[in-house]
Design a protein around this motif. Structure first.
Motif, PDB file in Angstrom:
ATOM      1  N   LYS A  99       0.814  -1.215   0.000  1.00 35.51           N
ATOM      2  CA  LYS A  99       0.000   0.000   0.000  1.00 35.51           C
ATOM      3  C   LYS A  99       0.846   1.264   0.000  1.00 35.51           C
ATOM      4  CE  LYS A  99      -3.976  -2.129   2.180  1.00 35.51           C
ATOM      5  NZ  LYS A  99      -4.914  -2.090   3.309  1.00 35.51           N
ATOM      6  N   GLY A 100       2.169   1.110  -0.073  1.00 30.14           N
ATOM      7  CA  GLY A 100       3.057   2.265  -0.128  1.00 30.14           C
ATOM      8  C   GLY A 100       3.437   2.836   1.225  1.00 30.14           C
ATOM      9  N   ARG A 101       3.099   2.142   2.309  1.00 34.72           N
ATOM     10  CA  ARG A 101       3.463   2.603   3.650  1.00 34.72           C
ATOM     11  C   ARG A 101       4.880   2.150   3.980  1.00 34.72           C
ATOM     12  NH1 ARG A 101      -1.941   0.065   6.089  1.00 34.72           N
ATOM     13  NH2 ARG A 101      -0.804  -1.680   5.204  1.00 34.72           N
ATOM     14  N   LYS A 102       5.665   3.059   4.557  1.00 33.09           N
ATOM     15  CA  LYS A 102       7.036   2.695   4.922  1.00 33.09           C
ATOM     16  C   LYS A 102       7.003   1.719   6.088  1.00 33.09           C
ATOM     17  CE  LYS A 102      10.390   5.747   4.835  1.00 33.09           C
ATOM     18  NZ  LYS A 102      11.383   6.781   5.177  1.00 33.09           N
ATOM     19  N   PHE A 148       8.427  -3.721  -1.184  1.00 28.01           N
ATOM     20  CA  PHE A 148       9.294  -3.014  -2.131  1.00 28.01           C
ATOM     21  C   PHE A 148      10.468  -2.427  -1.375  1.00 28.01           C
ATOM     22  CE2 PHE A 148       5.083  -3.106  -3.857  1.00 28.01           C
ATOM     23  CZ  PHE A 148       5.296  -3.456  -5.181  1.00 28.01           C
ATOM     24  N   ILE A 149      11.645  -2.539  -1.953  1.00 31.32           N
ATOM     25  CA  ILE A 149      12.836  -1.924  -1.387  1.00 31.32           C
ATOM     26  C   ILE A 149      13.218  -0.765  -2.297  1.00 31.32           C
ATOM     27  CG2 ILE A 149      14.370  -3.594  -2.514  1.00 31.32           C
ATOM     28  CD1 ILE A 149      16.218  -3.254  -0.033  1.00 31.32           C
ATOM     29  N   ARG A 150      13.409   0.407  -1.691  1.00 29.23           N
ATOM     30  CA  ARG A 150      13.760   1.597  -2.461  1.00 29.23           C
ATOM     31  C   ARG A 150      15.133   2.083  -2.004  1.00 29.23           C
ATOM     32  NH1 ARG A 150      10.699   7.261  -1.930  1.00 29.23           N
ATOM     33  NH2 ARG A 150      11.860   7.199  -0.004  1.00 29.23           N
ATOM     34  N   VAL A 151      16.019   2.258  -2.971  1.00 29.11           N
ATOM     35  CA  VAL A 151      17.373   2.750  -2.705  1.00 29.11           C
ATOM     36  C   VAL A 151      17.499   4.123  -3.347  1.00 29.11           C
ATOM     37  CG1 VAL A 151      19.830   2.314  -3.025  1.00 29.11           C
ATOM     38  CG2 VAL A 151      18.259   0.378  -2.732  1.00 29.11           C
ATOM     39  N   CYS A 161      13.921   0.971  -7.331  1.00 30.24           N
ATOM     40  CA  CYS A 161      12.905   0.275  -6.553  1.00 30.24           C
ATOM     41  C   CYS A 161      12.796  -1.156  -7.065  1.00 30.24           C
ATOM     42  CB  CYS A 161      11.564   0.987  -6.675  1.00 30.24           C
ATOM     43  SG  CYS A 161      10.302   0.338  -5.571  1.00 30.24           S
ATOM     44  N   ARG A 162      12.796  -2.115  -6.142  1.00 29.26           N
ATOM     45  CA  ARG A 162      12.679  -3.530  -6.514  1.00 29.26           C
ATOM     46  C   ARG A 162      11.606  -4.193  -5.656  1.00 29.26           C
ATOM     47  NH1 ARG A 162      15.255  -2.229 -10.394  1.00 29.26           N
ATOM     48  NH2 ARG A 162      17.374  -2.785 -10.867  1.00 29.26           N
ATOM     49  N   LYS A 163      10.942  -5.152  -6.244  1.00 31.79           N
ATOM     50  CA  LYS A 163       9.919  -5.926  -5.537  1.00 31.79           C
ATOM     51  C   LYS A 163      10.590  -7.102  -4.839  1.00 31.79           C
ATOM     52  CE  LYS A 163       7.029  -7.905  -8.228  1.00 31.79           C
ATOM     53  NZ  LYS A 163       5.930  -8.273  -9.099  1.00 31.79           N
ATOM     54  N   ILE A 164      10.201  -7.358  -3.595  1.00 29.48           N
ATOM     55  CA  ILE A 164      10.703  -8.516  -2.860  1.00 29.48           C
ATOM     56  C   ILE A 164       9.517  -9.246  -2.242  1.00 29.48           C
ATOM     57  CG2 ILE A 164      13.006  -7.591  -2.388  1.00 29.48           C
ATOM     58  CD1 ILE A 164      12.053  -6.742   0.358  1.00 29.48           C
TER      59      ILE A 164
END
Length: 73
Positions: free
Chosen positions: A18-21, A55-58, A66-69
């Protein structure tokens, strides 16, 4: 793995579907070279997250990736 050609500020964060950190792995200046990060699948409060897609965002000074995990328990 993260490869830096020079020292720079790096932020690595995990987000839910949902885009929440969920958590921040680092938000520091890192030296040039190769860096490896592991996420213990805990949120900011130290509790294990549920199975699912994250999602991991660097972020660096010059790029954002951004990559999906997937977390499977």
């Amino acid at each position: 793995m993260l490869k830096l050609n020079k020292s720079e500020k790096v932020q690595i964060s995990i987000y839910d579907i949902k885009g929440r950190k969920v958590n921040t792995l680092t938000e520091n200046v890192l030296s040039a070279g190769n860096h490896r990060f592991n996420w213990n699948t805990e949120n900011k409060e130290g509790k294990k997250v549920a199975s699912g897609i994250y999602f991991i965002r660097v972020l660096t000074q010059n790029k954002a990736v951004c990559r999906k995990i997937m977390v499977i328990k």
